[in-house]
Design a protein around this motif. Structure first.
Motif, PDB file in Angstrom:
ATOM      1  N   UNK A   1       0.802  -0.972   0.152  1.00 41.71           N
ATOM      2  CA  UNK A   1       0.100  -0.156  -0.062  1.00 41.71           C
ATOM      3  C   UNK A   1       0.799   1.373  -0.144  1.00 41.71           C
ATOM      4  N   UNK A   2       0.177   2.480  -0.434  1.00 37.75           N
ATOM      5  CA  UNK A   2       0.729   3.696  -0.384  1.00 37.75           C
ATOM      6  C   UNK A   2      -0.200   4.587   0.249  1.00 37.75           C
ATOM      7  N   UNK A   3      -0.024   5.573   1.222  1.00 39.09           N
ATOM      8  CA  UNK A   3      -0.995   6.220   1.683  1.00 39.09           C
ATOM      9  C   UNK A   3      -0.349   7.618   2.104  1.00 39.09           C
ATOM     10  N   UNK A   4      -0.861   8.878   1.269  1.00 41.30           N
ATOM     11  CA  UNK A   4      -0.462   9.882   1.676  1.00 41.30           C
ATOM     12  C   UNK A   4      -0.868  10.689   2.894  1.00 41.30           C
ATOM     13  N   UNK A   5      -0.098  11.572   3.369  1.00 45.82           N
ATOM     14  CA  UNK A   5      -0.631  12.075   4.949  1.00 45.82           C
ATOM     15  C   UNK A   5      -1.563  13.202   4.532  1.00 45.82           C
ATOM     16  N   UNK A   6      -2.825  13.190   4.966  1.00 44.96           N
ATOM     17  CA  UNK A   6      -3.806  13.998   4.470  1.00 44.96           C
ATOM     18  C   UNK A   6      -3.319  15.546   4.775  1.00 44.96           C
ATOM     19  N   UNK A   7      -2.618  15.868   5.760  1.00 47.79           N
ATOM     20  CA  UNK A   7      -2.234  17.061   6.004  1.00 47.79           C
ATOM     21  C   UNK A   7      -0.998  17.600   5.329  1.00 47.79           C
ATOM     22  N   UNK A   8      -0.407  16.584   4.680  1.00 46.13           N
ATOM     23  CA  UNK A   8       0.942  17.328   3.747  1.00 46.13           C
ATOM     24  C   UNK A   8       0.839  16.099   2.415  1.00 46.13           C
ATOM     25  N   UNK A   9       0.440  16.713   1.622  1.00 46.37           N
ATOM     26  CA  UNK A   9       0.375  15.850   0.095  1.00 46.37           C
ATOM     27  C   UNK A   9       1.565  15.277  -0.472  1.00 46.37           C
ATOM     28  N   UNK A  10       2.757  16.043   0.416  1.00 50.06           N
ATOM     29  CA  UNK A  10       4.043  15.393  -0.361  1.00 50.06           C
ATOM     30  C   UNK A  10       4.791  14.428   0.502  1.00 50.06           C
ATOM     31  N   UNK A  11       3.980  14.118   1.682  1.00 47.74           N
ATOM     32  CA  UNK A  11       4.600  12.961   2.453  1.00 47.74           C
ATOM     33  C   UNK A  11       3.645  11.724   2.318  1.00 47.74           C
ATOM     34  N   UNK A  12       4.328  10.448   2.286  1.00 53.63           N
ATOM     35  CA  UNK A  12       3.548   9.261   2.163  1.00 53.63           C
ATOM     36  C   UNK A  12       4.355   8.109   2.836  1.00 53.63           C
ATOM     37  N   UNK A  13       3.466   7.245   2.952  1.00 58.30           N
ATOM     38  CA  UNK A  13       3.920   5.947   3.733  1.00 58.30           C
ATOM     39  C   UNK A  13       3.813   4.869   2.699  1.00 58.30           C
ATOM     40  N   UNK A  14       4.924   3.858   2.607  1.00 56.64           N
ATOM     41  CA  UNK A  14       4.548   2.716   1.790  1.00 56.64           C
ATOM     42  C   UNK A  14       4.762   1.489   2.819  1.00 56.64           C
ATOM     43  N   UNK A  15       3.787   0.439   2.545  1.00 54.74           N
ATOM     44  CA  UNK A  15       3.699  -0.838   3.599  1.00 54.74           C
ATOM     45  C   UNK A  15       4.440  -1.929   2.864  1.00 54.74           C
ATOM     46  N   UNK A  16       5.389  -2.795   3.329  1.00 55.02           N
ATOM     47  CA  UNK A  16       5.977  -3.892   2.632  1.00 55.02           C
ATOM     48  C   UNK A  16       5.515  -5.372   3.106  1.00 55.02           C
ATOM     49  N   UNK A  17       5.854  -6.030   2.145  1.00 55.50           N
ATOM     50  CA  UNK A  17       5.756  -7.575   2.492  1.00 55.50           C
ATOM     51  C   UNK A  17       6.385  -8.265   3.616  1.00 55.50           C
ATOM     52  N   UNK A  18       7.630  -7.498   4.026  1.00 53.12           N
ATOM     53  CA  UNK A  18       8.491  -8.088   4.919  1.00 53.12           C
ATOM     54  C   UNK A  18       7.795  -7.302   6.406  1.00 53.12           C
TER      55      UNK A  18
END
Length: 373
Positions: free
Chosen positions: A280-297
């Motif tokens: 998955x990828x999810x952008x921070x609602x309060x800052x669209x230039x920051x995002x988190x990716x989630x990994x299979x490990x």
């Protein structure tokens, strides 16, 4: 490598020392579940979140948890006939906060969580499992009608208006003679006025397609050479700005969607971030230039996108094209031994997020110092 509260490790190569003004990812609360959880979503304007999945006996489950004094309390558990794969609040009002779900039997249901015995809306949306769902026009996000998009293993992408029964308002399916591809992910974007809206879809063969709902046409398509696990625009309610697409083999791509070259398409930058699937990828609602990716490990990576000095330039023939920016890794942590399949930022509290893993657990995390990035 440093140990922080919650029993997981922070990679200090990404963060430097704790004294530096870099974000930290802190485990705030954790609970184990008695079912496989596929998706989790914050309930807007609350300290509660929903977990969606399936019991070992093959039925679906909706659980509501509340964060109270640093601990998670189970508020409600609902058993449903079919396993539930995905959910969204995106087409609901802030007053009702109804969640739309897609299940393993191809059904789209909308639930009032206060009285969830019977769905307030239900339709047989697809012939096979609904892999992905997204909503727009609700929660005060995006102009236009409240709509839900679903993507399925049957190869179709459909857009639904809950105010209309039985049939979709748009149906994007393979053309005659085209190979049916498994659609793994869908996302709304470009909903900045009453007329415009688009849907991006990612498929098992690496195809990424951008559907223009105003003109009912494929505006752009590309292939990232590996199954597309997740796509997300940085924001739905603005003129298209950026799109992130993640893949099976640990690479993700960030496309600058502001300038489309007639032959080259959109400029992009890619990063090999995880050693396994980026779920998955999810952008921070309060800052669209920051995002988190989630990994299979079982890991999370926090990123920031840096814009170039100029976002477009003309080629030798005078045709404008986009210019890709750059990526910086702000932080990464390992949370679990199993894939982190879902993550959702709180829309109300910056830095608060919930994630679930295939070790049948759900975790609430706090990401600090986001105002400094």
């Amino acid at each position: 490598m440093l140990l922080v509260p919650g029993g997981f490790h922070v990679d200090t190569k990404a963060s430097g020392a704790f004294g530096e003004k870099k974000p930290q990812i802190i485990a705030h609360a954790h609970t184990s579940l008695n079912f496989t959880v596929f998706d989790c979503k914050w309930i807007p304007c609350s300290a509660k979140f929903v977990c969606l999945g399936n019991f070992p006996r093959g039925t679906g489950v909706v659980q509501i948890h509340e964060l109270q004094h640093g601990e998670l309390q189970l508020v409600k558990e609902l058993e449903k006939p079919k396993p539930i794969k995905c959910g969204t609040f995106g087409a609901s009002s802030l007053q009702t906060r109804h969640i739309a779900t897609g299940d393993f039997d191809g059904n789209l249901n909308i639930w009032n969580l206060e009285a969830a015995d019977v769905p307030v809306y239900s339709v047989k949306a697809h012939k096979e499992i609904v892999n992905s769902i997204d909503g727009v026009g609700g929660l005060g996000i995006g102009e236009g009608a409240p709509e839900i998009v679903t993507g399925s293993r049957d190869g179709t992408v459909k857009v639904w208006d809950p105010r209309q029964r039985d049939s979709p308002v748009a149906n994007m399916e393979p053309m005659e003679g085209e190979t049916k591809r498994d659609c793994w992910t869908v996302a709304f974007g470009h909903a900045f006025n009453q007329e415009d809206r688009c849907v991006c879809a990612g498929y098992d063969n690496g195809d990424v397609k951008l559907f223009d709902l105003r003109n009912m046409s494929v505006r752009w398509e590309t292939n990232i050479k590996n199954g597309v696990c997740c796509v997300e625009f940085d924001r739905k309610d603005i003129n298209m700005n950026k799109l992130v697409a993640t893949s099976l083999e640990g690479r993700f791509h960030v496309f600058d969607m502001r300038t489309q070259h007639p032959t080259k398409g959109f400029a992009s930058v890619s990063e090999k971030a995880h050693k396994s699937t980026i779920w998955q990828v999810k952008h921070l609602p309060q800052n669209r230039d920051v995002f988190m990716t989630t990994g299979g490990a079982g890991n999370l990576h926090l990123w920031k996108y840096e814009y170039p000095a100029q976002r477009s330039e003309k080629d030798s023939e005078g045709v404008a094209g986009g210019v890709a920016g750059s990526l910086s890794l702000l932080q990464n942590v390992t949370l679990a031994t199993q894939p982190i399949a879902s993550l959702d930022w709180s829309p109300d509290k910056q830095g608060l997020c919930v994630c679930s893993a295939f070790d049948q657990s759900v975790r609430v995390l706090i990401v600090t110092k986001l105002n400094t990035v």
